[in-house]
Design a protein around this motif. Structure first.
Motif, short mmCIF file in Angstrom:
data_model
loop_
_atom_site.label_atom_id
_atom_site.label_comp_id
_atom_site.label_asym_id
_atom_site.label_seq_id
_atom_site.Cartn_x
_atom_site.Cartn_y
_atom_site.Cartn_z
N GLU A 176 0.75 -1.07 0.00
CA GLU A 176 0.04 -0.03 -0.05
C GLU A 176 0.81 1.07 -0.06
O GLU A 176 0.69 2.33 -0.60
CB GLU A 176 -0.92 -0.20 1.27
N ARG A 198 2.25 1.87 -3.49
CA ARG A 198 1.25 2.70 -4.39
C ARG A 198 1.05 4.13 -4.15
O ARG A 198 0.69 4.79 -4.87
CB ARG A 198 -0.07 1.82 -4.29
N ASP A 223 1.44 6.67 -6.76
CA ASP A 223 0.32 7.54 -7.25
C ASP A 223 0.59 8.97 -7.12
O ASP A 223 0.50 9.73 -8.01
CB ASP A 223 -0.94 7.12 -6.65
N PRO A 257 -4.82 3.75 -12.53
CA PRO A 257 -4.51 2.83 -11.29
C PRO A 257 -4.57 1.25 -12.05
O PRO A 257 -4.20 0.25 -11.27
CB PRO A 257 -5.80 2.89 -10.44
N LEU A 286 -1.35 0.36 -13.23
CA LEU A 286 -0.30 0.14 -12.14
C LEU A 286 -0.60 -1.23 -11.27
O LEU A 286 0.19 -1.87 -11.03
CB LEU A 286 -0.36 1.26 -11.20
N ASP A 287 -1.91 -1.39 -10.88
CA ASP A 287 -2.11 -2.52 -10.21
C ASP A 287 -1.60 -3.78 -10.89
O ASP A 287 -1.28 -4.78 -10.02
CB ASP A 287 -3.65 -2.42 -9.70
N LEU A 342 2.30 -4.08 -10.67
CA LEU A 342 2.80 -4.13 -9.47
C LEU A 342 2.38 -5.38 -8.61
O LEU A 342 2.93 -6.18 -7.85
CB LEU A 342 2.04 -2.91 -8.48
N ASN A 377 5.02 1.86 -15.41
CA ASN A 377 4.44 1.02 -14.22
C ASN A 377 5.42 -0.29 -14.14
O ASN A 377 5.65 -0.64 -13.03
CB ASN A 377 2.91 0.53 -14.60
#
Length: 1004
Positions: free
Chosen positions: A408, A411, A415, A645, A648-649, A652, A691
């Motif tokens: 977290e 991120r 972000d 997002p 990225l998610d 990651l 990313n």
């Protein structure tokens, strides 16, 4: 038949027919070595020869490449193009001739010399001074062309050259042919059988025309193909001599051992053998194109069609060669292990006054005047007029929250940085603003330094990609200062950051009073692999279990097979989403079982921490987990401005989250190795992969973090793999072309596995983060000369001594272009700009520089094959050459080369000199040329009257224009204006009138 059928004319295309030539061109211009103070070697493989003063040593040098000598590509072993062993014999004989030692008494080949697909290798043949017997020691070295000065030469062969004391008419007993009482040997599918053994011979090397067998002797006729026209340039053509050796491979299998054949068997099956040691080589006749050959044991003799001796070899020994040996040496290929070192850099001594910098600071820790909590607040201040557009915006990345889980925190950091970058790149008000991303503890600049903030480390990967997309506008800086006092440190006195930014470095770390910048350097690592030797991984327990995530994918399977065959591992767990359902996995399990390994295939979502925990719990206690190889990953490419997002998610989770879960769940286990498959994108940055670069920079930092905890950890930042392996398997042709232009070539599977073995052997006590790469130093050198070389690569190739910032270079380029365009007519200007755009379009799409004319100016970029990444690359190239600020969407806003050229013309027009000043300079220049032309006309020329009339007409029109502009104005020199009688004027009088009207010197 067709009389009553209606006919309709067919329109021709409105664009001109395009022609494309496919003629082959010379790959290298002839170089006059005498211009460099050398003598020509007069040999197809060697260019120059030089005697070293005072030593009696002689060096012959040359360049080998499949582009310059295409026939070399016809000699491949296990898929690798090798310089033939017979080629070393030819080089040695040529060196012997130079020093009057024509006998090659012995020659031992230490390392095979593999030739790259592109580029070449430099080769040097060195002969030492003669000893008391007149013998000379010979060494043959090679290394990649364009190698750095500190890159070592690889010794490929050494031997002894001696004077010749034997008669020149040595009999061969081959005058009678075919030999009596010899049995013909079949040649059907001979070279196909050799190919199955890993010996791939093309047409130039397929020279055996007939063969016979008698007792322990083999006879053969060999010949070069008719198209081989340069045989007379060699002592003996290497392909011809190599074909002579093939005859030994024609004997039955039960005779192979007696005849010292060139293939052997070991426990893994058949592996090819290559020449290893030559003794007593004498060349009797040069320039042969066909041979009669006799092989007896290891002795070889060859004659021409009349039986006259050509070459004799007292003995030849061969040895098996493994795939690892083909890519071991530095000259074989440029694939090597690299690492990022941090070196001190300095800034110019004179800086702007630091008292009133044009800065704004953005970040949660920022406070005071000129500080804003986020980019939205800064833009609100700009929009309201409270803040002029700042020249530089410093974004303080949020520090790590010790309470939140690391994924977290990563991120949140990424972000926040992404928001700042996206705002910079999309808001037109900030098009001239520079962004500085300040992190803390994101990089380890020394062996005893740790990465303390893994989220900030991921930001470095993201920002490195952004720097590739938007060169010159983004600076990364890692600070040791705690964020609680950061704002004070920056504003009083601000000199530290100003000094740093003046250093012309996009990535910096501040440590004490030193500024450090990253430089890619070669990791010193040497391996000597003997035939059949296995690579025991240090401290890897062969009774333990190795977990490979992504193990059912192409790259994971390669690693699994390599760990079994080369490292002797016997227990594997291969984890992948589809498990045993993945195509080909069952065959892999069976294959590894035959090799003595027990393999478990696990269907596991490695992004799920609980799933990983369950996977680890299932590993049997009798074979506990002792090593982890995390090779899983996904791509979800997008430009920085388009990253969401979701992008990225997706990336990651597979890379960073899974690695962190593995770290936490195994930290109490007694692991020997924890190997993370990262990417060079994390350390060097790759446009369109922000990313992915962020996730891989996290892996690099995690390896450092584990080492600081006393745990094993190693991150390998791979370059692309060939053969559809790894993340490069789905690259488009334009992406591959871009990588090649940037100096990054694909690693072959064998080369990648070799580097893997080198890395794991170097892991204990070595650098936690290594980059296995294949770099084209020639391409890097070209980038350096053009001023495009990324700063991290400046340590690999020489760079120009005086450097300018990207902004300075763009400004100078833009001014030069503006000056050239301003002197052209409107049509010429539009044509020049269109040609400029077409040239860059051709380069971006991977076409040759001469193919710009094939780019249709009115075709849309989308039709031409552009995507968002190629659009950004084109925009960056045009920005550099014009010095203009162009938006990231410029290629789509002006969707064809012609439209973009018109836009550039409009933008540049605002920078042209005033109309009067420019027109005056242009007219004066034309007047100068006219004066010179008139002076060259002979006095008695019959055209004088016509010339005079043209000048009179010109002057009348000029005075008429002046009168239209100002009816009350007369000629400024007091002349009578357009009523002047020019009919009787002399040439000198005409020139005086022109001088007066144009204001030239001498008109007063």
């Amino acid at each position: 038949l067709f009389e009553d059928q209606p006919t309709h004319p067919i329109d021709l295309p409105t664009y001109p027919f395009q022609h494309k030539h496919y003629w082959m061109h010379a790959t290298q211009d002839t170089v006059d070595v005498q211009q460099a103070g050398l003598e020509s070697a007069e040999h197809p493989l060697l260019g120059a020869v030089v005697e070293l003063p005072g030593s009696e040593s002689v060096v012959l040098s040359g360049r080998l490449s499949v582009e310059q000598q295409p026939w070399l590509a016809d000699h491949a072993v296990m898929g690798t193009v090798l310089f033939p062993g017979t080629g070393f014999v030819e080089l040695a004989i040529r060196a012997g001739d130079e020093v009057n030692c024509p006998v090659l008494d012995e020659l031992t080949l230490h390392n095979p010399l593999a030739l790259p697909e592109h580029g070449g290798v430099a080769v040097q043949v060195m002969t030492a001074a003669p000893d008391q017997n007149g013998h000379r020691h010979l060494r043959i070295h090679a290394r990649p062309e364009h190698a750095t000065p500190d890159e070592e030469w690889t010794l490929h062969a050494e031997g002894i050259l001696t004077p010749d004391t034997t008669p020149t008419n040595t009999p061969t007993d081959m005058e009678t042919w075919p030999p009596a009482h010899a049995t013909p040997l079949p040649l059907d599918e001979f070279y196909d059988r050799l190919a199955k053994q890993g010996l791939h011979y093309g047409s130039v090397f397929q020279g055996v025309r007939a063969a016979w067998h008698r007792a322990d002797e083999v006879f053969a006729e060999v010949e070069l193909p008719a198209q081989t026209t340069d045989a007379t340039s060699y002592g003996i053509h290497p392909a011809l001599l190599d074909a002579a050796l093939h005859a030994a491979l024609l004997v039955p299998d039960d005779e192979n051992d007696k005849n010292d054949g060139r293939s052997e068997r070991d426990e893994d099956g058949q592996i090819p053998s290559v020449p290893f040691a030559w003794n007593g080589v004498r060349l009797h006749t040069s320039g042969a194109s066909a041979l009669r050959v006799r092989i007896s044991g290891g002795a070889i003799s060859a004659a021409d069609a009349t039986g006259t001796p050509v070459i004799t070899v007292e003995s030849l020994t061969t040895r098996p060669v493994t795939s690892d040996q083909l890519t071991t040496t530095g000259a074989n290929a440029s694939g090597s292990l690299y690492r990022l070192d941090w070196v001190p850099v300095s800034a110019p001594a004179s800086l702007a006054d630091p008292a009133a910098p044009d800065w704004a600071v953005v970040g949660r820790a920022a406070s005071g005047p000129g500080a804003y909590p986020d980019m939205a607040a800064l833009l609100d201040a700009v929009g309201s007029g409270d803040l002029p557009v700042p020249e530089t915006v410093l974004v303080v990345v949020a520090d790590q929250d010790p309470v939140r889980p690391v994924p977290e925190t990563v991120r949140a950091s990424v972000d926040g940085a992404l928001d700042a970058l996206r705002t910079l790149l999309t808001d037109a008000r900030l098009e001239a603003t520079r962004l500085v991303l300040a992190t803390c503890g994101a990089v380890a600049t020394a062996a005893d330094e740790s990465v303390t903030d893994l989220g900030h480390a991921a930001v470095w990967g993201l920002a490195r990609a952004a720097q590739e997309e938007e060169p010159g506008r983004i600076v990364l800086m890692d600070l040791p200062t705690p964020y609680t006092s950061l704002h004070t440190a920056l504003h009083a006195p601000m000199l530290t950051l100003q000094t740093a930014l003046a250093a012309d470095e996009p990535q910096l770390a501040l440590r004490g009073d030193r500024l450090l910048a990253p430089r890619l350097t070669r990791q010193p690592a040497r391996t000597t692999v003997e035939a059949g030797q296995r690579h025991e991984a240090p401290d890897w327990d062969r009774d333990g279990t190795v977990l490979i995530t992504g193990g059912t994918g192409g790259l994971g399977r390669q690693i699994a097979r390599h760990l079994v065959t080369e490292h002797g591992m016997r227990h594997l767990v291969l984890a992948g989403r589809r498990g045993i359902e993945a195509p080909g996995v069952s065959d892999l399990v069976a294959e590894l079982a035959e090799l003595g390994a027990r393999t478990t295939i696990a269907a596991c979502d490695i992004t799920d921490r609980e799933a990983i925990a369950g996977l680890l719990a299932d590993i049997p206690a009798e074979h506990p987990l002792t090593a982890v190889v995390h090779s899983a990953g996904v791509l979800d490419n997008a430009l920085i401005t388009d990253l969401t997002p979701r992008h990225l998610d997706n990336v990651l989770k597979a890379k960073a989250d899974a690695a962190w879960h593995l770290h936490e769940l195994t930290r109490s286990l007694d692991l020997s190795a924890f190997v993370l498959f990262s990417s060079a994108a994390g350390a060097l940055g790759t446009a369109g992969q922000g990313n992915y670069a962020a996730a891989n920079a996290f892996l690099d930092a995690l390896a450092h973090h584990r080492r600081s905890l006393g745990l094993p950890g190693q991150s390998l930042g791979w370059g692309p793999w060939s053969g559809g392996l790894g993340m490069a398997g789905d690259l488009a042709d334009t992406d591959r072309s871009r990588m090649l232009r940037n100096g990054i070539q694909a690693l072959s599977p064998d080369e990648g596995l070799r580097l893997f073995s080198m890395a794991v052997r170097a892991a204990p006590g070595g650098d936690p983060a290594l980059l296995p790469l294949r770099l084209d130093l020639g391409a890097l050198r070209a980038q350096a000369q053009a001023g495009n070389l990324p700063t991290a690569l400046r340590g690999l190739v020489p760079t120009p001594s005086s450097r300018r910032t990207a902004q300075d270079a763009a400004g100078n380029n833009g001014r030069a272009l503006t000056a050239r365009l301003a002197a052209l007519s409107d049509n010429e200007r539009e044509r020049a700009l269109t040609d400029l755009v077409r040239g860059h379009v051709a380069a971006v799409l991977g076409h040759g520089t001469g193919e710009a004319t094939a780019i249709e100016a009115h075709h849309t970029f989308q039709t031409l094959g552009f995507d968002s990444l190629t659009a950004i690359e084109l925009r960056n190239q045009i920005k550099k050459v014009t010095g203009l600020h162009l938006s990231a969407t410029a290629v789509f806003d002006y969707p064809s080369p012609a439209a973009l050229a018109r836009h550039l013309g409009e933008q540049l027009a605002a920078q042209w000199p005033s109309g009067h000043g420019q027109s005056l300079r242009s007219v004066l220049a034309e007047a100068d040329r006219l004066e010179a032309a008139l002076a060259a006309v002979p006095q008695g020329d019959g055209e004088l009257t016509r010339i005079t009339g043209r000048l009179e007409t010109l002057l009348r029109r000029w005075h008429g224009r002046l009168a239209d502009a100002d009816p009350d104005a007369g000629p400024t020199d007091g002349s009578t204006g357009p009523t002047t009688d020019l009919q009787s004027a002399t040439d000198d009088e005409l020139f005086e009138v022109l001088d007066a009207e144009l204001g030239l010197p001498g008109s007063a």
